[in-house]
Design a protein around this motif. Structure first.
Motif, PDB file in Angstrom:
ATOM      1  N   TYR A  12       0.827  -1.208   0.000  1.00 39.34           N
ATOM      2  CA  TYR A  12       0.000   0.000   0.000  1.00 39.34           C
ATOM      3  C   TYR A  12       0.861   1.258   0.000  1.00 39.34           C
ATOM      4  O   TYR A  12       0.417   2.324  -0.411  1.00 39.34           O
ATOM      5  N   GLY A  13       2.079   1.177   0.464  1.00 43.35           N
ATOM      6  CA  GLY A  13       2.969   2.321   0.528  1.00 43.35           C
ATOM      7  C   GLY A  13       3.814   2.530  -0.716  1.00 43.35           C
ATOM      8  O   GLY A  13       4.700   3.373  -0.707  1.00 43.35           O
ATOM      9  N   MET A 130       0.797   5.072   4.024  1.00 37.00           N
ATOM     10  CA  MET A 130       2.238   5.227   4.212  1.00 37.00           C
ATOM     11  C   MET A 130       2.724   4.454   5.438  1.00 37.00           C
ATOM     12  O   MET A 130       3.901   4.106   5.523  1.00 37.00           O
ATOM     13  N   MET A 131       1.842   4.173   6.373  1.00 40.56           N
ATOM     14  CA  MET A 131       2.233   3.534   7.634  1.00 40.56           C
ATOM     15  C   MET A 131       1.989   2.027   7.630  1.00 40.56           C
ATOM     16  O   MET A 131       1.625   1.444   8.646  1.00 40.56           O
ATOM     17  N   THR A 132       2.215   1.384   6.497  1.00 40.21           N
ATOM     18  CA  THR A 132       1.930  -0.042   6.391  1.00 40.21           C
ATOM     19  C   THR A 132       3.166  -0.926   6.496  1.00 40.21           C
ATOM     20  O   THR A 132       3.119  -2.090   6.145  1.00 40.21           O
ATOM     21  N   SER A 142      11.834   4.348  11.568  1.00 39.30           N
ATOM     22  CA  SER A 142      12.193   5.758  11.400  1.00 39.30           C
ATOM     23  C   SER A 142      11.878   6.282   9.997  1.00 39.30           C
ATOM     24  O   SER A 142      11.507   7.445   9.853  1.00 39.30           O
ATOM     25  N   ASN A 143      11.985   5.451   8.949  1.00 40.10           N
ATOM     26  CA  ASN A 143      11.687   5.939   7.600  1.00 40.10           C
ATOM     27  C   ASN A 143      10.207   6.266   7.442  1.00 40.10           C
ATOM     28  O   ASN A 143       9.847   7.191   6.718  1.00 40.10           O
ATOM     29  N   ILE A 144       9.335   5.560   8.121  1.00 37.04           N
ATOM     30  CA  ILE A 144       7.901   5.841   8.070  1.00 37.04           C
ATOM     31  C   ILE A 144       7.611   7.155   8.792  1.00 37.04           C
ATOM     32  O   ILE A 144       6.862   7.999   8.298  1.00 37.04           O
ATOM     33  N   ILE A 145       8.219   7.339   9.943  1.00 39.40           N
ATOM     34  CA  ILE A 145       8.057   8.594  10.677  1.00 39.40           C
ATOM     35  C   ILE A 145       8.557   9.762   9.827  1.00 39.40           C
ATOM     36  O   ILE A 145       7.899  10.796   9.722  1.00 39.40           O
ATOM     37  N   CYS A 148       6.009  10.552   7.014  1.00 36.67           N
ATOM     38  CA  CYS A 148       4.819  11.229   7.544  1.00 36.67           C
ATOM     39  C   CYS A 148       5.150  12.671   7.928  1.00 36.67           C
ATOM     40  O   CYS A 148       4.360  13.583   7.668  1.00 36.67           O
ATOM     41  N   ASN A 149       6.312  12.872   8.527  1.00 33.93           N
ATOM     42  CA  ASN A 149       6.736  14.232   8.870  1.00 33.93           C
ATOM     43  C   ASN A 149       6.923  15.082   7.626  1.00 33.93           C
ATOM     44  O   ASN A 149       6.591  16.271   7.621  1.00 33.93           O
ATOM     45  N   ARG A 150       7.436  14.486   6.553  1.00 30.31           N
ATOM     46  CA  ARG A 150       7.615  15.236   5.313  1.00 30.31           C
ATOM     47  C   ARG A 150       6.261  15.685   4.754  1.00 30.31           C
ATOM     48  O   ARG A 150       6.143  16.792   4.237  1.00 30.31           O
TER      49      ARG A 150
END
Length: 157
Positions: A12-13, A130-132, A142-145, A148-150
């Motif tokens: 999904y990401g 994005m959080m899958t 950390s890459n997911i965080i 999401c921050n971006r």
């Protein structure tokens, strides 16, 4: 619809998953992940009383939310998604019936709009996709965080 579901949630990401999915679905197919516009219309009307507000849909997908908001009088809806297949389908689908609506192939982590372009940003489910990644949803990698921050950083600039 089962044939377009990913083998792993992590797909999904990925842009590849969405391009493949939207290539397989009819161009006028739609899917709303969470609530329909009818379910949230009263809340949105209260939060966005100005029908001239410039609204950006982050990761619009083929949800009917944009078109139903447009039909409810919100004429300045700008849709973004990183699937070029989807954006081309949606642009063709709506070009004659909702000509003021815009469609842009764009990664929400790197928007190309000028600062202060929009009054409202709506993310109905993109961050969820994005959080899958594998792992604990309450303690994502950390890459997911960072991704999401971006997204958030792009929206608030």
């Amino acid at each position: 619809m089962a044939s377009v579901l990913p083998q792993k949630n992590e797909e999904y990401g990925t842009k590849q998953y969405w391009d493949q999915r939207y290539s397989q679905e009819p161009p006028d197919a739609s899917f709303d992940w969470f609530k329909s516009y009818e379910d949230v219309a009263d809340i949105l009307r209260e939060l966005i009383p100005d029908r001239d507000a410039r609204i950006v849909m982050l990761g619009c997908g083929n949800s009917k939310l944009s078109e139903e908001m447009y039909d409810d009088g919100y004429r300045h809806v700008v849709n973004t998604d990183y699937s070029g297949v989807l954006i081309n389908n949606m642009r063709r689908l709506h070009e004659h019936t909702r000509p003021e609506m815009e469609w842009h192939e764009m990664d929400i982590r790197s928007l190309t709009f000028d600062a202060d372009t929009f009054d409202v940003a709506i993310d109905k489910g993109t961050m969820d996709a994005m959080m899958t990644a594998n792992g604990d949803v309450w303690d994502p990698p950390s890459n997911i965080i960072e991704n999401c921050n971006r997204e958030v950083d792009e929206v608030i600039r």
